[in-house]
Structure formats: C-alpha cells, structure tokens
Design an enzyme around this catalytic site. Structure first.
Site, PDB file in Angstrom:
ATOM      1  N   PRO A  11       0.781  -1.746   0.213  1.00 15.89           N
ATOM      2  CA  PRO A  11       0.014   0.323  -0.044  1.00 15.89           C
ATOM      3  C   PRO A  11       0.591   1.663   0.102  1.00 15.89           C
ATOM      4  O   PRO A  11       2.043   1.449   0.649  1.00 15.89           O
ATOM      5  CB  PRO A  11      -0.820  -0.651   1.700  1.00 15.89           C
ATOM      6  CG  PRO A  11      -0.190  -0.779   2.085  1.00 15.89           C
ATOM      7  CD  PRO A  11       0.471  -2.422   1.003  1.00 15.89           C
ATOM      8  N   ASN A  12       0.102   2.451  -0.751  1.00 22.55           N
ATOM      9  CA  ASN A  12       1.260   3.682  -0.595  1.00 22.55           C
ATOM     10  C   ASN A  12       2.031   3.775  -1.700  1.00 22.55           C
ATOM     11  O   ASN A  12       2.471   5.251  -2.184  1.00 22.55           O
ATOM     12  CB  ASN A  12       1.026   4.163   0.299  1.00 22.55           C
ATOM     13  CG  ASN A  12      -0.499   4.532   1.581  1.00 22.55           C
ATOM     14  OD1 ASN A  12      -1.594   4.832   0.293  1.00 22.55           O
ATOM     15  ND2 ASN A  12      -0.581   3.725   2.338  1.00 22.55           N
ATOM     16  N   TYR A  24      10.428   9.096   1.542  1.00 20.88           N
ATOM     17  CA  TYR A  24      11.001   7.728   1.012  1.00 20.88           C
ATOM     18  C   TYR A  24      11.791   8.533  -1.341  1.00 20.88           C
ATOM     19  O   TYR A  24      11.991   6.975  -1.727  1.00 20.88           O
ATOM     20  CB  TYR A  24       9.488   7.399   0.153  1.00 20.88           C
ATOM     21  CG  TYR A  24       9.262   6.871   1.454  1.00 20.88           C
ATOM     22  CD1 TYR A  24       9.447   5.864   1.890  1.00 20.88           C
ATOM     23  CD2 TYR A  24       7.689   7.511   1.439  1.00 20.88           C
ATOM     24  CE1 TYR A  24       8.882   5.548   3.246  1.00 20.88           C
ATOM     25  CE2 TYR A  24       7.050   7.058   3.031  1.00 20.88           C
ATOM     26  CZ  TYR A  24       7.716   6.223   3.766  1.00 20.88           C
ATOM     27  OH  TYR A  24       7.116   5.761   4.646  1.00 20.88           O
ATOM     28  N   ASN A  75       8.093  -5.124  -0.352  1.00 19.01           N
ATOM     29  CA  ASN A  75       8.244  -4.227   0.543  1.00 19.01           C
ATOM     30  C   ASN A  75       6.924  -3.580   0.542  1.00 19.01           C
ATOM     31  O   ASN A  75       5.996  -3.471  -0.352  1.00 19.01           O
ATOM     32  CB  ASN A  75       8.273  -2.913  -0.497  1.00 19.01           C
ATOM     33  CG  ASN A  75       8.650  -1.716   0.448  1.00 19.01           C
ATOM     34  OD1 ASN A  75       7.829  -1.733   1.802  1.00 19.01           O
ATOM     35  ND2 ASN A  75       8.864  -0.409   0.410  1.00 19.01           N
ATOM     36  N   ALA A  78       3.578  -0.274   5.484  1.00 21.37           N
ATOM     37  CA  ALA A  78       2.593  -0.349   6.526  1.00 21.37           C
ATOM     38  C   ALA A  78       2.140  -2.188   6.677  1.00 21.37           C
ATOM     39  O   ALA A  78       2.344  -2.224   8.130  1.00 21.37           O
ATOM     40  CB  ALA A  78       1.557   0.165   6.959  1.00 21.37           C
ATOM     41  N   GLU A  99      13.460  -8.713   1.817  1.00 18.75           N
ATOM     42  CA  GLU A  99      11.947  -7.752   2.311  1.00 18.75           C
ATOM     43  C   GLU A  99      12.641  -6.879   2.378  1.00 18.75           C
ATOM     44  O   GLU A  99      14.416  -6.379   2.498  1.00 18.75           O
ATOM     45  CB  GLU A  99      11.943  -7.946   3.988  1.00 18.75           C
ATOM     46  CG  GLU A  99      11.580  -7.270   4.165  1.00 18.75           C
ATOM     47  CD  GLU A  99      11.475  -7.240   6.101  1.00 18.75           C
ATOM     48  OE1 GLU A  99      11.385  -8.299   6.374  1.00 18.75           O
ATOM     49  OE2 GLU A  99      10.095  -6.073   6.645  1.00 18.75           O
ATOM     50  N   HIS A 101      12.738  -2.435   2.227  1.00 17.18           N
ATOM     51  CA  HIS A 101      12.200  -0.712   2.647  1.00 17.18           C
ATOM     52  C   HIS A 101      12.704   0.107   1.933  1.00 17.18           C
ATOM     53  O   HIS A 101      13.987   0.341   2.009  1.00 17.18           O
ATOM     54  CB  HIS A 101      12.018  -1.278   4.314  1.00 17.18           C
ATOM     55  CG  HIS A 101      10.797  -2.224   4.794  1.00 17.18           C
ATOM     56  ND1 HIS A 101       9.383  -1.520   4.600  1.00 17.18           N
ATOM     57  CD2 HIS A 101      11.216  -3.322   5.320  1.00 17.18           C
ATOM     58  CE1 HIS A 101       9.465  -2.922   5.103  1.00 17.18           C
ATOM     59  NE2 HIS A 101       9.898  -3.888   5.508  1.00 17.18           N
ATOM     60  N   ARG A 108      12.320   4.562  13.373  1.00 16.44           N
ATOM     61  CA  ARG A 108      10.903   5.123  12.727  1.00 16.44           C
ATOM     62  C   ARG A 108      10.436   5.537  14.042  1.00 16.44           C
ATOM     63  O   ARG A 108      11.132   4.430  15.122  1.00 16.44           O
ATOM     64  CB  ARG A 108      11.252   5.848  11.526  1.00 16.44           C
ATOM     65  CG  ARG A 108      11.482   5.145  10.503  1.00 16.44           C
ATOM     66  CD  ARG A 108      11.167   5.249   9.065  1.00 16.44           C
ATOM     67  NE  ARG A 108       9.664   6.124   8.771  1.00 16.44           N
ATOM     68  CZ  ARG A 108       8.515   6.253   7.375  1.00 16.44           C
ATOM     69  NH1 ARG A 108       8.922   5.518   7.425  1.00 16.44           N
ATOM     70  NH2 ARG A 108       7.867   7.311   7.749  1.00 16.44           N
TER      71      ARG A 108
END
Ligand code: DQA
Length: 149
Positions: A11-12, A24, A75, A78, A99, A101, A108
């Site tokens: 998402p996003n 990002y 990725n 969330a 994985e 990111h 964070r």
C-alpha cells in the site's frame, strides 16, 4: 541466467515520488521498476511486478506465485508491521523472500520497528531508498544461482 523474480509492492508505494519525498525519495515506482527491468535484461532474468493497496490482492498474488517465481522481493509497506495473513501466505508458498524498505524502519516510529516479514525472509535490505531494491535484486540473483548449482 534462468530465473524468475517477482517484485511485490504494498500500500501507498504507488505514490512514490509524490509521497513524503524526504523519507521515500524522488523516484516513482515506475522509475524503480524500469531500473530493475534493465538490470534483469542484463542478467537475463525474468521479472514480474505487482503493486496493490489491498491485503487480499497481495495474498492472492503470493499464492499465484507458487511454481511461477524463484524468488520474491517484497516491500509490504505498512502491512509489514501487522499482516499475519501476508506472513502466512509467504510461508505457505515456500519461495525465498527478500524484504525491502526504502527507509530504515528501525530508526522510525516504534510501530514500524516490528516486521512480520523478517521472520520468514532470507534477509532484508532497508534504508537505502530506491537502491534497496537494486541490492535486493542482486541478492535474488545469488539465491537463484545457488538454487540451480
Ligand atoms: C516502507 C516503510 C513502512 O513503514 C511504510 O508504511 C511504507 C514504506 C518503506 O519502504 O520504507 O509504506 O515499507
């Protein structure tokens, strides 16, 4: 080199290049995928790309990858932090997972510092922006090479 890599973005991530650029980066998801496609052509690896904002669609895509992909780069956005269903799907298909990111999730907010993907992944790359994907691609090629040796 033979091999099929599936890149899944959650998402996003379709908003990359517009969304929180300080975190990002400036590149769109299409920019990132284009660069990966070039790398894949050089290595003669087949690449497939999938992005969805919907947990169920991501799960369907993971299930469909059974027998169709030699490595998954994911990725999960969330969903990384709370989707037991994506964790279970990745475990069920028994395909090596990397994985990714863009940001360093460990520096964070506390809620980003847990990953449900990491426990089932071969490894993870985070904090290098778009470069994280390229590093993951190189790792995927090594995994595939080891499988076929
Ligand atoms: C992200 C980190 C997640 O916490 C966040 O929800 C994202 C992007 C990253 O690539 O840094 O959507 O996965």
């Amino acid at each position: 080199m033979d091999g099929r890599i599936l890149v899944i973005n959650g998402p996003n991530l379709n908003l990359l290049g517009m969304r929180e650029k300080d975190i990002y980066g400036e590149k769109s998801l299409e920019d990132i995928n284009r660069e990966l496609r070039v790398m894949a052509m050089e290595k003669q690896v087949e690449m497939n790309f999938f992005q969805s904002n919907h947990e169920g669609e991501i799960i369907d895509r993971i299930q469909d990858a059974r027998g169709q992909a030699d490595c998954i780069i994911i990725n999960a956005g969330a969903f990384t932090h709370y989707s037991i269903a994506i964790h279970d799907a990745l475990k069920a298909v028994d395909i090596p997972v990397i994985e990714v990111h863009l940001s360093n999730i460990f520096k964070r907010e506390a809620f980003r510092q847990q990953s449900l993907i990491s426990p089932i992944a071969v490894g993870g790359i985070f904090g290098f922006g778009a470069l994280s994907y390229k590093m993951a691609f190189l790792a995927a090629c090594e995994i595939i090479r080891d499988q076929t040796d």
